[in-house]
Write a protein that holds these residues in place. Sequence first.
Motif, PDB file in Angstrom:
ATOM      1  N   UNK A 249       0.819  -1.213   0.000  1.00 27.18           N
ATOM      2  CA  UNK A 249       0.000   0.000   0.000  1.00 27.18           C
ATOM      3  C   UNK A 249       0.855   1.267   0.000  1.00 27.18           C
ATOM      4  N   UNK A 250       2.017   1.206   0.641  1.00 25.90           N
ATOM      5  CA  UNK A 250       2.873   2.395   0.731  1.00 25.90           C
ATOM      6  C   UNK A 250       3.344   2.869  -0.638  1.00 25.90           C
ATOM      7  N   UNK A 251       3.490   1.932  -1.568  1.00 23.26           N
ATOM      8  CA  UNK A 251       4.031   2.293  -2.877  1.00 23.26           C
ATOM      9  C   UNK A 251       2.975   2.369  -3.971  1.00 23.26           C
ATOM     10  N   UNK A 252       1.701   2.394  -3.604  1.00 22.70           N
ATOM     11  CA  UNK A 252       0.631   2.567  -4.585  1.00 22.70           C
ATOM     12  C   UNK A 252       0.658   4.004  -5.114  1.00 22.70           C
ATOM     13  N   UNK A 253       0.271   4.172  -6.362  1.00 22.07           N
ATOM     14  CA  UNK A 253       0.164   5.523  -6.914  1.00 22.07           C
ATOM     15  C   UNK A 253      -0.886   6.293  -6.138  1.00 22.07           C
ATOM     16  N   UNK A 254      -0.598   7.542  -5.859  1.00 22.46           N
ATOM     17  CA  UNK A 254      -1.527   8.413  -5.135  1.00 22.46           C
ATOM     18  C   UNK A 254      -1.153   9.840  -5.446  1.00 22.46           C
TER      19      UNK A 254
END
Length: 81
Positions: free
Chosen positions: A36-41
């Motif tokens: 989740x930390x490296x998901x696009x946002x």
Amino acid sequence: MPDKIKEFKAYRSKMNDRILAAENAGIKRFFNLDTAAYQDGALPGKTKEMLGLCPVMAGLQRLHQLPCAAVQKDGGDPGGV
């Protein structure tokens, strides 16, 4: 070189599957958090990866400098430093 990369990725995938198959809640939470930390946002995932590598590289550079500083300070072998 590409074969080594393919081998590494296959091994990592196999080991990830093996680890997740252990049904350990703590490990699953860590994997989910890491994913989740490296998901696009607000920032792209690749940017987040690079930002995460910066402190690691700075820490490695600092560790690399420690023995050199000990040699310069003491004028001898850093020994156990």
